[in-house]
Motif scaffolding. Structure first.
Motif, short mmCIF file in Angstrom:
data_model
loop_
_atom_site.label_atom_id
_atom_site.label_comp_id
_atom_site.label_asym_id
_atom_site.label_seq_id
_atom_site.Cartn_x
_atom_site.Cartn_y
_atom_site.Cartn_z
N SER A 1 -1.24 25.25 20.49
CA SER A 1 -1.76 25.79 19.67
C SER A 1 -0.72 26.09 18.26
O SER A 1 0.16 25.88 18.30
CB SER A 1 -2.24 27.42 20.08
N GLY A 2 -1.39 26.09 17.32
CA GLY A 2 -0.87 26.66 15.91
C GLY A 2 -0.62 25.37 14.98
O GLY A 2 0.10 25.44 13.90
N MET A 3 -1.18 24.07 15.62
CA MET A 3 -1.06 22.97 14.64
C MET A 3 -2.16 22.67 13.65
O MET A 3 -3.24 22.73 14.11
CB MET A 3 -0.79 21.61 15.46
N GLN A 4 -1.75 22.44 12.52
CA GLN A 4 -2.72 22.33 11.39
C GLN A 4 -2.71 20.49 11.28
O GLN A 4 -1.88 20.06 11.22
CB GLN A 4 -2.29 22.82 10.18
N ILE A 5 -4.23 20.27 11.46
CA ILE A 5 -4.26 18.72 11.22
C ILE A 5 -4.64 18.32 9.98
O ILE A 5 -5.42 18.96 9.24
CB ILE A 5 -5.73 18.41 12.04
N VAL A 6 -3.67 17.33 9.45
CA VAL A 6 -3.76 17.01 8.11
C VAL A 6 -3.54 15.29 7.90
O VAL A 6 -3.51 14.61 9.04
CB VAL A 6 -2.18 17.31 7.21
N ASN A 7 -4.14 14.85 6.90
CA ASN A 7 -4.16 13.56 6.67
C ASN A 7 -3.22 13.11 5.75
O ASN A 7 -2.12 13.94 5.30
CB ASN A 7 -5.49 13.10 5.98
N GLY A 8 -2.82 11.66 5.75
CA GLY A 8 -1.84 11.21 5.04
C GLY A 8 -1.59 11.63 3.67
O GLY A 8 -0.32 11.97 3.05
N GLU A 9 -2.73 11.70 3.01
CA GLU A 9 -2.54 12.31 1.64
C GLU A 9 -1.84 13.75 1.43
O GLU A 9 -1.00 13.75 0.59
CB GLU A 9 -3.95 12.38 1.11
N SER A 10 -2.18 14.61 2.37
CA SER A 10 -1.74 15.64 2.42
C SER A 10 -0.28 15.77 2.62
O SER A 10 0.92 16.42 1.94
CB SER A 10 -2.17 16.75 3.53
N ILE A 11 0.29 14.76 3.53
CA ILE A 11 1.71 14.74 3.74
C ILE A 11 2.34 14.18 2.71
O ILE A 11 3.38 14.63 2.23
CB ILE A 11 1.75 13.82 5.22
N ALA A 12 1.69 13.26 2.06
CA ALA A 12 2.50 12.74 0.84
C ALA A 12 2.48 13.61 -0.15
O ALA A 12 3.97 13.95 -0.90
CB ALA A 12 1.38 11.48 0.29
N GLN A 13 1.74 14.64 -0.31
CA GLN A 13 1.85 15.94 -1.35
C GLN A 13 3.03 16.89 -0.78
O GLN A 13 3.65 17.48 -1.49
CB GLN A 13 0.55 16.60 -1.47
N MET A 14 2.99 17.15 0.37
CA MET A 14 4.17 17.80 1.15
C MET A 14 5.62 17.21 0.66
O MET A 14 6.45 17.88 0.49
CB MET A 14 4.00 18.07 2.54
N ILE A 15 5.66 15.86 0.86
CA ILE A 15 6.94 15.12 0.68
C ILE A 15 7.29 15.25 -0.89
O ILE A 15 8.57 15.84 -1.31
CB ILE A 15 6.74 13.73 0.98
N GLU A 16 6.26 15.24 -1.91
CA GLU A 16 6.32 15.27 -3.06
C GLU A 16 7.02 16.58 -3.55
O GLU A 16 7.90 16.74 -4.53
CB GLU A 16 4.93 15.07 -3.91
N SER A 17 6.58 17.75 -2.85
CA SER A 17 6.86 19.15 -3.36
C SER A 17 7.98 19.68 -2.58
O SER A 17 8.56 20.59 -2.72
CB SER A 17 5.78 19.78 -2.94
N SER A 18 8.58 18.64 -1.66
CA SER A 18 10.06 19.07 -0.84
C SER A 18 11.25 18.66 -1.96
O SER A 18 11.22 17.67 -2.58
CB SER A 18 9.93 18.41 0.49
N ASP A 19 12.33 19.28 -1.44
CA ASP A 19 13.48 18.99 -2.22
C ASP A 19 14.26 17.96 -1.25
O ASP A 19 14.92 17.10 -1.68
CB ASP A 19 14.32 20.20 -2.12
N THR A 20 14.08 18.09 0.15
CA THR A 20 14.57 17.17 1.16
C THR A 20 13.93 16.58 1.99
O THR A 20 12.96 17.68 2.53
CB THR A 20 16.14 17.79 1.69
N VAL A 21 13.76 15.50 2.58
CA VAL A 21 13.22 15.22 3.53
C VAL A 21 13.62 14.57 4.87
O VAL A 21 14.90 13.69 4.50
CB VAL A 21 11.99 13.96 3.24
N PHE A 22 13.60 14.72 5.71
CA PHE A 22 14.24 14.35 7.12
C PHE A 22 12.99 13.64 7.88
O PHE A 22 12.23 14.39 8.15
CB PHE A 22 14.99 15.48 8.07
#
Lengths: 129, 96, 126
Positions: free
Chosen positions: C103-124
């Motif tokens: 439980s607690g997982m939000q299902i997202v698409n690639g586009e949302s992930i791209a946006q999360m990467i864009e708004s991050s300072d660092t990505v692992f």
């Protein structure tokens, strides 16, 4: 610019360990600041000093050590990864009654907080695995 | 605000295909280590958006005897330029 | 960790792409994220590719004398990692339905992930 480099790969098993070394040298050559090296997972083997390699082969661990010492780089091996893999400094070896230190003293044995700190304080963090 | 993606494992791993699912327009891709085997086939690279610059790490390609086989869309760079690319992009996402 | 860094907040995105048990990448990624949360960083945790196998319900690591990764992932929120995502396409490609997930997982698409990467300072990404 301030760089930090995270190394996940063991030397000799993957090219990533030597790619990271070449990258680190180039960062320094270009006058950037190398804020921290962080060796994580199998990457901690890069800090082992108890190694012998064939004469016609590069000793990666020694090359890392030379680079770290020459440029007084802040280098950290992750304590939980290191203890499991037998890469210990004298403090850890004594604490666990294991006798011999196996890590170069040029790297500090510390926790993941140092990685988080590097992520916060570096302009660029580059991973090699 | 763009991102440099580095891909360092062989095409068998499908890392480029994974990367392309979450790449943004204007990002760049650098193939290194075994990832450089992606560079010798224009077909393997055709799914990459035209807005993404494509680079291959020269030293790795030289070692693998594939330097002369690079597709036209691939710009060959050395490690020093790799460092510069890291400065030009505001973050690096490594695929390994 | 200096006092200075504790006061600074960075957005760090983790893309966990490895299946559990067969190798340690999933554990390394989790350890880094937990450390980031302890130091009060803004963490996104994304299960992508084979990484979605980590969040299948009903894991039992004891069968192979291993810690059960799923149990640790169930407690992410307690440790301050509230933003946990699973990539929709990765789930579909593996015939995994939402009902099979922790439980607690939000299902997202690639586009949302791209946006999360864009708004991050660092990505692992491992």
């Amino acid at each position: 610019m301030k760089f930090s480099i995270v190394i996940y790969a063991a030397p000799y098993s993957f090219e990533a360990a030597s790619s990271a070394l070449r990258f680190a040298r180039s960062v320094i050559d270009q006058g950037h600041e190398l804020y921290r090296l962080f060796f994580f997972g199998d990457g901690v083997h890069n800090a082992s000093q108890l190694t012998v390699v064939a004469q016609d082969e590069n000793n990666l661990q020694q090359q890392w050590n030379d680079l770290i010492e020459e440029h007084s780089i802040d280098s950290v091996i992750c304590v939980s990864s290191a203890l499991r893999r037998g890469v210990l400094n004298q403090t850890e070896a004594d604490r666990h009654d294991l006798g011999t230190a196996s890590a170069y003293i040029s790297s500090e044995v510390a926790g993941l907080g140092q990685l988080v700190d590097a992520a916060i304080h570096s302009d660029r963090l580059v991973n090699f695995g | 605000m763009s991102c440099l993606h580095t891909i360092s494992k062989s095409p068998d791993t499908q890392l480029l295909e994974s990367c392309l699912k979450i790449i943004a327009d204007g990002d760049a891709i650098l193939f290194t280590e075994d990832g450089t085997y992606y560079t010798n086939s224009a077909r393997k690279l055709e799914a990459i958006d035209k807005t993404c610059k494509i680079y291959g790490l020269r030293e790795d390609m030289l070692a693998r005897a594939i330097l002369t086989k690079a597709a036209d869309s691939v710009e060959l760079i050395d490690t020093a330029r790799f460092v510069k690319l890291c400065c030009d992009h505001d973050k690096i996402v490594s695929w390994f | 960790m200096t006092e200075n860094s504790k006061s600074q907040k960075s957005r760090i995105t983790f893309i966990s792409r490895a299946a559990p048990y067969g190798q340690n990448k999933a554990n390394l990624c989790l350890d880094m994220a937990l450390a980031s949360a302890v130091f009060e960083q803004d963490v996104n945790y994304i299960f992508f590719g084979d990484g979605v196998y980590q969040i299948l319900k009903g894991q039992d690591g004891s069968a192979i004398e291993s810690k059960t990764l799923g149990n640790a992932l169930e407690t992410l929120e307690l440790y301050g990692i509230e933003k946990t995502y699973a990539d929709r396409q990765s789930l579909e490609e593996r015939d995994i339905s939402e009902s099979e997930l922790l439980s607690g997982m939000q299902i997202v698409n690639g586009e949302s992930i791209a946006q999360m990467i864009e708004s991050s300072d660092t990505v692992f990404n491992l």
